[in-house]
Scaffold this motif. Structure first.
Motif, short mmCIF file in Angstrom:
data_model
loop_
_atom_site.label_atom_id
_atom_site.label_comp_id
_atom_site.label_asym_id
_atom_site.label_seq_id
_atom_site.Cartn_x
_atom_site.Cartn_y
_atom_site.Cartn_z
N ARG A 25 -4.91 -20.18 14.29
CA ARG A 25 -6.01 -20.95 13.70
C ARG A 25 -5.63 -22.41 13.50
O ARG A 25 -6.31 -23.31 13.96
N LEU A 49 -10.72 -27.15 5.43
CA LEU A 49 -11.89 -26.39 4.97
C LEU A 49 -11.51 -25.17 4.11
O LEU A 49 -12.22 -24.80 3.19
N THR A 71 -9.93 -17.96 17.13
CA THR A 71 -9.59 -18.96 16.11
C THR A 71 -10.32 -18.69 14.80
O THR A 71 -9.75 -18.80 13.72
S1 SF4 Z 1 -14.60 -21.23 11.04
FE1 SF4 Z 1 -13.60 -21.71 12.96
S2 SF4 Z 1 -14.18 -23.82 13.40
FE2 SF4 Z 1 -14.62 -23.46 11.23
S3 SF4 Z 1 -12.80 -24.15 10.19
FE3 SF4 Z 1 -12.56 -21.96 10.52
S4 SF4 Z 1 -11.42 -21.81 12.45
FE4 SF4 Z 1 -12.24 -23.89 12.34
#
Ligand code: SF4
Length: 385
Positions: free
Chosen positions: A21, A31, A220
């Protein structure tokens, strides 16, 4: 129930288990910050299986002897013994005559600030280092080839143990006993260090710099804590569907068919798992907002469907008997339940009575290792080995 003590593990910000990730989506670190990992039942089960394997490898014991005992408050269930024993035997077979390190903390701070992880099992001898990862899940098969989690463990082993042991090649193993699956990947120290310098170090720097560079993808995003509310993932999914169906808006009926072509369907299929999972995640997120007293315009929580049940089973059975109705059913236990009940010594006696009906045709990608479904195959049952 006897209580055995387990030391809780610390987690690094850029951990090996989340390597795919943060290496591919540096924005995920920004995030996810502050989001709580509530830990699933599967994760708890995996933690217990690892703790059990650790004990067996350290003390030379076998998993069945722990069944019914508690490790860190969790009782070891009977069906955990066999798969963990398979893993323990696998590690022991590699470790014979070599140095075995179990659940060792390894650091890769040369490339990742504060980077560390705990490797399930490391075996070192004759310039070769085996890094063995137990995966207790039974969902998706995980391949060892270029597996970033295992490569980070190897990097940590290199930094931590190369002053003590000669290592020139790593063999990375992923053992999934419940899927009866083992995968191996060999990588030289030179290749590993090149990857660390060219890929890991710059990605770690970016991930730790409050990056807002988001790179959605099926693998990911699969375990990202932000996936239910991540705007980049939402956009990715919207674009997937809108771009695939754009041309269907064209009114040129002759040129554009009204039904999807097999090529269009084939292009959509690999993306559907992410889309389906995302839809569930968004629903769960909305439910948790409402449960916490928040507002989701146009939606509310209602009572779900439930099945009727007896308020008092014993009284119900007695009444049914007096009414001339047999209240109980009897069913033969399944082969798996019988094997568990009989134990290894007697389980061989039921083998000839066990058959495995053919499964229904199931859609799979072309690279799936199973053979193509043969509709006209004459064998309706095969004996389970
Ligand atoms: S959901 Fe996917 S795109 Fe969004 S922060 Fe997590 S890994 Fe990245």
């Amino acid at each position: 129930m006897q209580q055995l003590e387990l030391i809780p593990l610390a987690h690094a910000k850029l951990s090996p288990s989340s390597a795919h990730r943060w290496l591919h989506c540096p924005g995920s670190v920004t995030l996810e910050a502050g989001m709580v990992d509530e830990g699933s039942e599967f994760a708890k089960e995996g933690t217990l299986a690892h703790a059990l394997a650790e004990r067996c490898l350290i003390y030379g014991t076998d998993p069945p002897s722990y069944v019914g005992h508690a490790i860190d408050g969790a009782e070891v269930p009977a069906d955990m013994a066999k798969p963990v024993a398979d893993y323990v035997d696998y590690v022991r077979s590699i470790a014979e005559g070599n140095t075995l390190l179990v659940e060792q903390r390894v650091e890769f701070t040369h490339w990742v600030p504060d980077g560390f992880g705990t490797s399930d099992a490391v075996v070192i001898g004759n310039g070769l280092c085996h890094v063995i990862d137990l995966k207790f899940g039974q969902g998706v098969r995980v391949d060892a080839h270029r597996n970033e989690q295992a490569m980070l463990y190897a990097l940590g082993v290199w930094q931590t143990y190369s002053p003590l042991y000669e290592i020139d090649t790593f063999v990375l193993h992923i053992h999934m006993p419940r899927l009866d699956y083992v995968s191996e990947y060999t990588i030289t120290v030179r290749e590993l260090l090149n990857w660390a310098a060219d890929v890991v170090r710059p990605a770690a720097q970016k991930a730790l710099s409050n990056s807002v560079d988001f790179k959605p993808g099926e693998k990911t995003c699969r375990w990202c804590k932000a996936r239910s509310s991540c705007r980049a993932l939402a956009r990715f999914n919207y674009e997937l569907t809108s771009s695939r169906f754009d041309e269907l808006d064209e009114p040129l009926e002759v040129k554009v068919p009204h039904t999807l072509t097999v090529d269009e369907i084939a292009a959509l299929l690999p993306r559907l798992p992410l889309l389906v999972q995302w839809a569930k995640d968004v629903e769960e997120h909305a439910s948790s907002v409402l449960s916490a007293g928040g507002v989701v315009p146009g939606f509310k929580l209602v009572e779900g469907r439930s099945l009727r049940q007896w308020a008092d089973e014993e009284r119900a059975a007695n009444l049914l008997l007096t009414l001339g109705c047999e209240p109980y059913t009897q069913k033969v236990i399944s082969p798996s339940q019988a094997e568990k009940a009989l134990g290894k010594a007697k389980a061989g006696q039921i083998v000839d009575l066990v058959v495995k009906p053919r499964g229904k045709p199931s859609l799979a990608p072309e690279h799936d290792p199973r053979p193509v479904y043969n509709e006209s195959a004459t064998v309706l049952f095969e004996v389970e080995k």
